[in-house]
Design a protein around this motif. Structure first.
Motif, PDB file in Angstrom:
ATOM      1  N   MET A 128      56.270  -4.631   8.137  1.00  0.00           N
ATOM      2  CA  MET A 128      55.769  -5.123   6.861  1.00  0.00           C
ATOM      3  C   MET A 128      55.395  -6.598   6.978  1.00  0.00           C
ATOM      4  N   ASN A 129      54.413  -7.019   6.178  1.00  0.00           N
ATOM      5  CA  ASN A 129      53.929  -8.398   6.243  1.00  0.00           C
ATOM      6  C   ASN A 129      54.811  -9.357   5.447  1.00  0.00           C
ATOM      7  N   MET A 130      55.528  -8.822   4.472  1.00  0.00           N
ATOM      8  CA  MET A 130      56.367  -9.630   3.584  1.00  0.00           C
ATOM      9  C   MET A 130      57.384  -8.688   2.953  1.00  0.00           C
ATOM     10  N   PHE A 131      58.371  -9.235   2.283  1.00  0.00           N
ATOM     11  CA  PHE A 131      59.228  -8.409   1.440  1.00  0.00           C
ATOM     12  C   PHE A 131      59.683  -9.254   0.255  1.00  0.00           C
ATOM     13  N   CYS A 132      59.312  -8.777  -0.938  1.00  0.00           N
ATOM     14  CA  CYS A 132      59.714  -9.477  -2.156  1.00  0.00           C
ATOM     15  C   CYS A 132      59.989  -8.440  -3.236  1.00  0.00           C
ATOM     16  N   TYR A 133      61.157  -8.562  -3.862  1.00  0.00           N
ATOM     17  CA  TYR A 133      61.471  -7.643  -4.977  1.00  0.00           C
ATOM     18  C   TYR A 133      62.133  -8.387  -6.132  1.00  0.00           C
ATOM     19  N   GLN A 134      61.712  -9.650  -6.313  1.00  0.00           N
ATOM     20  CA  GLN A 134      62.388 -10.486  -7.298  1.00  0.00           C
ATOM     21  C   GLN A 134      61.896 -10.252  -8.734  1.00  0.00           C
ATOM     22  N   CYS A 135      60.743  -9.607  -8.935  1.00  0.00           N
ATOM     23  CA  CYS A 135      60.249  -9.403 -10.297  1.00  0.00           C
ATOM     24  C   CYS A 135      60.227  -7.929 -10.671  1.00  0.00           C
ATOM     25  N   GLN A 136      59.999  -7.665 -11.943  1.00  0.00           N
ATOM     26  CA  GLN A 136      60.062  -6.294 -12.461  1.00  0.00           C
ATOM     27  C   GLN A 136      58.938  -5.421 -11.919  1.00  0.00           C
ATOM     28  N   GLU A 137      57.837  -6.032 -11.484  1.00  0.00           N
ATOM     29  CA  GLU A 137      56.707  -5.252 -11.016  1.00  0.00           C
ATOM     30  C   GLU A 137      56.720  -5.013  -9.511  1.00  0.00           C
ATOM     31  N   ALA A 138      57.875  -5.139  -8.876  1.00  0.00           N
ATOM     32  CA  ALA A 138      57.987  -4.867  -7.446  1.00  0.00           C
ATOM     33  C   ALA A 138      57.357  -3.507  -7.135  1.00  0.00           C
ATOM     34  N   ALA A 139      56.522  -3.463  -6.115  1.00  0.00           N
ATOM     35  CA  ALA A 139      55.736  -2.266  -5.818  1.00  0.00           C
ATOM     36  C   ALA A 139      56.628  -1.041  -5.635  1.00  0.00           C
ATOM     37  N   GLY A 140      56.288   0.027  -6.360  1.00  0.00           N
ATOM     38  CA  GLY A 140      57.033   1.274  -6.254  1.00  0.00           C
ATOM     39  C   GLY A 140      58.458   1.179  -6.733  1.00  0.00           C
ATOM     40  N   GLY A 141      58.782   0.078  -7.457  1.00  0.00           N
ATOM     41  CA  GLY A 141      60.160  -0.126  -7.880  1.00  0.00           C
ATOM     42  C   GLY A 141      61.083  -0.457  -6.723  1.00  0.00           C
ATOM     43  N   GLY A 171      59.795  -2.882  -3.713  1.00  0.00           N
ATOM     44  CA  GLY A 171      59.485  -4.194  -3.166  1.00  0.00           C
ATOM     45  C   GLY A 171      58.057  -4.271  -2.677  1.00  0.00           C
ATOM     46  N   CYS A 172      57.482  -5.453  -2.713  1.00  0.00           N
ATOM     47  CA  CYS A 172      56.119  -5.677  -2.237  1.00  0.00           C
ATOM     48  C   CYS A 172      56.177  -6.016  -0.753  1.00  0.00           C
ATOM     49  N   THR A 173      55.380  -5.302   0.055  1.00  0.00           N
ATOM     50  CA  THR A 173      55.454  -5.469   1.507  1.00  0.00           C
ATOM     51  C   THR A 173      54.144  -5.909   2.146  1.00  0.00           C
ATOM     52  N   LYS A 174      53.047  -5.828   1.406  1.00  0.00           N
ATOM     53  CA  LYS A 174      51.741  -6.241   1.946  1.00  0.00           C
ATOM     54  C   LYS A 174      51.178  -7.435   1.187  1.00  0.00           C
ATOM     55  N   VAL A 175      51.196  -7.326  -0.119  1.00  0.00           N
ATOM     56  CA  VAL A 175      50.768  -8.407  -1.007  1.00  0.00           C
ATOM     57  C   VAL A 175      51.550  -8.246  -2.299  1.00  0.00           C
ATOM     58  N   GLY A 176      51.844  -9.330  -2.973  1.00  0.00           N
ATOM     59  CA  GLY A 176      52.610  -9.231  -4.196  1.00  0.00           C
ATOM     60  C   GLY A 176      51.782  -8.642  -5.327  1.00  0.00           C
ATOM     61  N   VAL A 177      52.392  -7.813  -6.155  1.00  0.00           N
ATOM     62  CA  VAL A 177      51.721  -7.329  -7.355  1.00  0.00           C
ATOM     63  C   VAL A 177      51.312  -8.525  -8.217  1.00  0.00           C
ATOM     64  N   CYS A 178      52.078  -9.601  -8.145  1.00  0.00           N
ATOM     65  CA  CYS A 178      51.769 -10.830  -8.887  1.00  0.00           C
ATOM     66  C   CYS A 178      50.507 -11.497  -8.370  1.00  0.00           C
ATOM     67  N   GLY A 179      50.087 -11.152  -7.144  1.00  0.00           N
ATOM     68  CA  GLY A 179      48.886 -11.746  -6.563  1.00  0.00           C
ATOM     69  C   GLY A 179      49.160 -12.668  -5.389  1.00  0.00           C
ATOM     70  N   LYS A 180      50.429 -12.975  -5.117  1.00  0.00           N
ATOM     71  CA  LYS A 180      50.684 -13.890  -3.996  1.00  0.00           C
ATOM     72  C   LYS A 180      50.477 -13.156  -2.675  1.00  0.00           C
ATOM     73  N   THR A 181      49.957 -13.880  -1.715  1.00  0.00           N
ATOM     74  CA  THR A 181      49.697 -13.323  -0.396  1.00  0.00           C
ATOM     75  C   THR A 181      50.983 -13.289   0.423  1.00  0.00           C
TER      76      THR A 181
END
Length: 550
Positions: free
Chosen positions: A1-14, A16-26
């Motif tokens: 994975m390129n990243m891992f972030c699950y700090q917000c409610q919109e974390a991908a798939g409930g 975590g975001c692993t490619k790009v943040g749902v928020c828009g951050k790279t």
């Protein structure tokens, strides 16, 4: 994975975001934010040693607070700012290390966050992408969950502490606790029970921080008043202010006075309309638009200049990106950034004002007024009326529906829930969650509006103060005996500290939605359920029955 972030409610798939943040951050920005936190933990470890010998390091706590704030969801997408901040962090850390050694302090074997070195942006990127820096470096899922829960609470706390500090209000104990808690997330000897205790202590300091900010805001600008806020527009060039920082807002109002430029609030800045000190400015028109996630459409139609004082940035459309400015901890590539104050002076918003003068007036998107300003002082002024309404049965129950709004269609639940509430109930709210129902015609109960808006997300403190006051008035032993139900929406880390603050005050049976945080492991979630009765939302019909029968 390129990243891992699950700090917000919109974390991908409930999860975590692993490619790009749902928020828009790279991915590169996400990893730099992880490294920022990693470096702040190293500073915190050394800061604790400085505390032991009462060695003060000027600006250390403010630096840590700013660094935490920059990593909040939707706050800062500008990797150049993170390169600069990480370099500054290591300079501060190593200077502190030298001072401690000069004082004869034995540093012992320090962990990597307090020792790693970098000499270029390429090395920063390499370090930021390394496995030991990110969230998943903690292998035990439950320990990771608790560490992140604490960290996200600290991020929210830091946001509120920075706003207070901007107004000249500081509590050194808050800074010390933030360092203590950050350092603790590196301590592998701590048990799960000790981390749970630290989580609740984070909530206790969250209450202290929100109380400090409440004092800062009300001392500076007066107690919020019941206010009808205009949501229409005038035919003048204008600036739209988003975010949360009232000091920035004040300075902009002063600098725009007499320029022919109007000022409007957006999203979480709406409660600025409630403060007496701001009402004297004739060019302060009112509020434009709704919650943060609507900004692409609303900024397009606003036509004027836009200023972000804090988080809530959505990656912009090209059509308006050139008229957006940031300041403070916020940032976005291509947006012009207004520099921080120098030597106690004001920020210079002249560039924003000059730009606004060249732009058309806002396009009207709605007309009318909305009512707010029900922070604790205003509600206390109505206490006799409220208490009488409860005693006579005119008010059967209060529903705390504070928190955040967001993009998910499932958040329509909160609009439907508010609309379905019986007419003998009152909604207590704070934060941008209110945009789901604050324009509904819900009426009043004997002159008491059925939606009482206390203000920004940090003004959830007011709702806790109101609850504690009602507990005292009704001579109850437990806050949970009050006719108050908690149905709270969350999105980012300021909502996390609000939740932990409520838990530290003993509030139980909070319903949280639209989903439970992805960073709660099954075991940690079970602890919160069994100890505090936290539960996810269900359907409107199910939850209405549950709340009203309780």
């Amino acid at each position: 994975m390129n990243m891992f972030c699950y700090q917000c409610q919109e974390a991908a798939g409930g999860k975590g975001c692993t490619k790009v943040g749902v928020c828009g951050k790279t991915a590169d920005v996400s990893n730099l934010q992880d490294l920022m936190i990693y470096a702040l933990k190293g500073i915190s470890v050394l800061g604790l040693k400085a505390d032991e010998i009462e060695l003060e390091t000027q600006g250390m706590d403010r630096f840590i607070i700013e660094g935490l704030f920059m990593t909040i969801t939707n706050a800062n997408f500008d990797k150049e700012r993170f390169f600069e901040k990480i370099k500054d962090a290591l300079k501060l850390r190593d200077s502190l290390k030298e001072d401690l050694i000069a004082k004869g302090v034995e540093l012992g074997e320090l962990k990597d966050p307090a020792t790693f070195t970098i000499n270029s942006n390429d090395e920063i990127v390499f370090k930021a992408n390394s496995q030991e820096v990110g969230v998943l470096a903690t292998e035990n899922e439950d320990v990771r969950s608790l560490r992140e829960l604490i960290t996200y609470g600290l991020k929210g706390m830091a946001a509120y502490a920075e706003h207070a500090d901007n107004l000249g209000f500081e509590d050194k104990e808050i800074g010390k606790f933030i360092r203590k808690a950050l350092a603790a997330t590196l301590d592998d000897s701590l048990t799960a029970d000790e981390l749970v205790a630290l989580t609740l202590e984070t909530g206790e300091y969250g209450v202290k921080t929100m109380a400090l900010l409440d004092k800062a805001n009300t001392s500076s600008y007066g107690n919020p008043e019941i206010t009808e806020v205009n949501i229409g527009v005038r035919n003048n060039p204008a600036i739209l202010v988003s975010g949360h920082d009232l000091k920035d807002f004040e300075e902009l109002l002063i600098q725009t006075e007499g320029t022919g430029v109007d000022v409007y609030t957006h999203s979480e800045m709406l409660p600025a309309n409630y403060y007496p000190a701001f009402k004297k400015f004739d060019h302060f028109v009112g509020n434009y638009g709704n919650a943060w996630w609507n900004q692409k459409e609303e900024f397009e139609k606003f036509n004027g200049a836009i200023l972000f004082t804090t988080n809530c940035i959505v990656p912009p459309l090209a059509s308006y990106a050139d008229r957006v400015y940031t300041t403070g901890s916020s940032g976005y590539p291509g947006f012009k950034h207004i520099a921080d104050r120098v030597d106690g002076g004001a920020k210079d918003f002249s560039e924003v004002i000059a730009h606004a003068k060249t732009l058309p007036a806002p396009t009207e998107i709605e007309t009318g007024k909305i009512v707010g300003g029900f922070a604790h002082a205003q509600v206390f002024a109505l206490a006799d009326k409220v208490v009488d309404a409860v005693k006579t049965g005119a008010i059967k129950k209060f529903f705390v529906m504070a928190g955040c709004d967001g993009r998910m269609k499932s958040r329509n639940y909160y609009t439907d829930f508010a609309a379905a509430l019986p007419k003998d109930t009152v909604i207590l709210t704070a934060g941008c969650a209110k945009y789901r129902y604050n324009k509904l015609n819900l009426g009043d109960i004997g002159g008491i509006p059925r939606v009482l808006d206390a203000g920004q997300c940090n003004d959830s403190y007011s709702l806790a103060v109101i609850a504690m006051k009602l507990k005292e008035i009704f001579e109850l032993n437990d806050i949970n005996e009050l006719p108050i139900a908690y149905n709270i929406a969350w999105y980012e880390q300021k909502a996390v500290i609000v939740l932990l603050a409520l838990l530290s005050l003993g509030v139980k049976n909070i319903h949280l939605g639209p989903t439970l945080p992805a960073f709660l492991s099954p075991n940690v979630a079970n602890v919160l359920v069994e100890t505090f009765g936290i539960a996810p939302i269900g359907t409107v019909e199910e939850d209405m029955k549950l709340f009203l029968e309780a």
